[in-house]
Write an enzyme that holds these catalytic residues in place. Structure first.
Site, PDB file in Angstrom:
ATOM      1  NE  ARG A  88      -1.921  -1.972  11.464  1.00 21.52           N
ATOM      2  CZ  ARG A  88      -2.685  -0.901  11.367  1.00 21.52           C
ATOM      3  NH1 ARG A  88      -3.793  -0.811  12.095  1.00 21.52           N
ATOM      4  NH2 ARG A  88      -2.373   0.088  10.556  1.00 21.52           N
TER       5      ARG A  88
ATOM      6  CB  SER B 226     -11.625  -4.142   8.781  1.00 21.77           C
ATOM      7  OG  SER B 226     -11.264  -2.977   9.477  1.00 21.77           O
TER       8      SER B 226
ATOM      9  NE  ARG C 276      -3.775  -2.233   2.337  1.00 23.73           N
ATOM     10  CZ  ARG C 276      -4.665  -2.515   3.285  1.00 23.73           C
ATOM     11  NH1 ARG C 276      -4.837  -1.670   4.291  1.00 23.73           N
ATOM     12  NH2 ARG C 276      -5.389  -3.621   3.230  1.00 23.73           N
TER      13      ARG C 276
ATOM     14  CD  GLU D 177      -8.195  -1.464  10.904  1.00 25.66           C
ATOM     15  OE1 GLU D 177      -8.246  -2.221   9.929  1.00 25.66           O
ATOM     16  OE2 GLU D 177      -8.116  -0.220  10.809  1.00 25.66           O
TER      17      GLU D 177
ATOM     18  NE  ARG E  80      -1.174   4.624   9.109  1.00 24.22           N
ATOM     19  CZ  ARG E  80      -2.455   4.250   9.065  1.00 24.22           C
ATOM     20  NH1 ARG E  80      -2.979   3.849   7.931  1.00 24.22           N
ATOM     21  NH2 ARG E  80      -3.205   4.274  10.159  1.00 24.22           N
TER      22      ARG E  80
END
Length: 480
Positions: free
Chosen positions: A444, A405, A315, A402, A330
């Site tokens: 994560r 999801s 990403r 987070e 990130r």
């Protein structure tokens, strides 16, 4: 992707759904565009019907030896034949414009999704586990660097910011986490493991709605063309643009190439042609796994289809400047285990709850404290109708972040992929419903294990569930 017929039938409901996402009404603009498209279609049908009728009348006029009328009808047929291409081109343009407009509009939230502008309006469902009391908890990046097992500087030298090099037992711990998750989902949760492509075409990215809306968040790879291939592209362009004053020679030389490339139009067109060699690096295995059913008609007995994959993900994080600049939270490249389900409309909400339970079980087995929230309409993803986020406790930040999801998308992605199933009873094929969720983000999870299992001496205890994947090792210490 939305169905324009449903928007025409109930524009008020469509606009209310967009309003819940904080967007302006769109139905009037879409319906007006669709009406123009339908008017052109009607005109084309009228042209074709009149051509057919006039062609028959030509024969009748000739049979009656009415040469004047036959000549007039032949002229009319010729004129109608000339009118058709312009109308067809207009229809294609309007259809492309309508498709592009619909492609930019997010999914409509379910009624049960909570309203709100941003993450502050998310609704907590429950918490599992109690955060450990860790005096002066250190961040994962400090722990990893102190152990000599995470190297951000080496990664930066070769790749720039937002990359990391994992070494030794931390690298093995990341691999152990992915293996543990995949084994859990395949042996206990009924998912089939898939090793999918990491590079996909535009159509696949469009199907799961990464394109066109989120183009700037993606990485792509372009095949390196040879000098002869580039020369051929320039030669083709020269022929196309010769009317614009560009060189007309039949061979490529430095002067003609320079003249062509001095043209803005020539440069843009050449770049677009070279860009056609592009493939996208997947931002999540959701893209590859969901597109397994692209342009397929499944039998109802094949559903629910449940698949999982552990892959690298890429990403650009274009919208995340300044956020989580240190550490592994990130990254441009990270590892994630993805869950995807394809099911019938009647079963999709039940499947959503099931998927959430599968993702939560990962954190339960790792004994990591977490909480689960329902995202509000202003914080939901583009394709989602309802989303649960699982947030894991990070002691150094003293907050939940987070880690997964889980979203139900209805038929939104299925329409973009033309993915359908044939009901056991009833009429023709229907669009499937798709769901996706992280099961969970491996990077994560690694952060969470490092921080939650840190020891006073700087070592890291290994969760019991991971010890078999670490060769029985119970603690990670400093690299020798």
């Amino acid at each position: 992707m939305h169905d324009i017929r449903l928007i025409r039938d109930d524009p008020e409901s469509f606009d209310r759904g967009l309003e819940r996402r904080g967007l302006d009404p769109q139905s009037a603009r879409l319906i007006e565009l669709d009406e123009r498209r339908r008017e052109v279609i009607g005109r084309l049908q009228a042209i074709q019907e009149r051509r057919n009728a006039a062609s028959k009348e030509v024969g009748q006029a000739k049979a009656q030896k009415d040469e004047a009328r036959a000549a007039a009808l032949i002229a009319e047929v010729a004129r109608l034949k000339q009118d058709a291409p312009a109308a067809e081109a207009e229809q294609a343009r309007l259809e492309d414009e309508l498709k592009a407009a619909l492609a930019e509009i997010p999914n409509i939230p379910l009624d049960e999704a909570p309203d709100g502008p941003d993450e502050t309006a998310n609704v907590e469902l429950h918490r599992v586990g109690t955060p450990r009391e860790i005096h002066d908890a250190k961040a994962h990046y400090d722990l990893g660097e102190a152990l000599g097992l995470i190297d951000f500087e080496a990664a930066s030298r070769m790749s720039g910011a937002r990359f990391a090099v994992l070494k030794g037992q931390v690298a093995r711990l990341e691999r152990a986490l992915m293996s543990f998750m995949l084994d859990l989902h395949t042996t206990e949760h009924g998912y089939t493991e898939v090793a999918p492509p990491l590079l996909v075409r535009d159509e696949a990215m469009f199907g799961t709605a990464q394109l066109p809306k989120f183009r700037d968040d993606q990485f792509s790879a372009v095949r390196q063309l040879s000098d002869s291939e580039i020369s051929q592209e320039i030669l083709a362009l020269k022929a196309e643009f010769s009317q614009g004053g560009l060189p007309k020679s039949d061979h490529l030389d430095d002067q003609s190439a320079a003249s062509l490339l001095a043209s803005d139009v020539g440069i843009r067109t050449l770049m677009e042609r070279l860009w056609q060699q592009r493939l996208w690096l997947i931002p999540t295995a959701e893209v590859s796994l969901t597109n397994l059913v692209r342009e397929q008609i499944l039998g109802e007995d094949e559903l629910p289809l449940r698949v999982t994959a552990g892959t690298p993900c890429f990403r650009a994080e274009a919208g995340a400047a300044g956020r989580d600049t240190r550490g592994l939270i990130r990254q441009h490249q990270f590892t994630k285990v993805e869950l995807v389900s394809v099911t019938t409309p009647e079963k999709s909400l039940e499947e959503h709850e099931r998927m959430l339970a599968c993702a939560e079980e990962v954190l339960k087995r790792l004994d990591l404290p977490f909480r689960t929230v329902t995202l509000c309409t202003g914080d939901m993803g583009f394709s989602s109708r309802k989303t649960y986020d699982i947030e894991v406790w990070l002691p150094a930040q003293k907050t939940y972040r987070e880690i997964s999801s889980c979203s139900v998308c209805g038929d939104f992605q299925a329409r973009r992929m033309n993915a359908r199933y044939r009901p056991a009873e009833g009429k023709g094929p229907r669009f499937v419903h798709t769901l996706n969720g992280s099961g969970v983000a491996v990077g994560r999870a690694l952060v969470a294990v490092l921080e939650n299992y840190q020891q006073e001496d700087g070592s890291i205890a290994i969760p019991a569930a991971l010890q078999p994947y670490m060769g029985g090792l119970t603690t990670i210490g400093r690299a020798s």
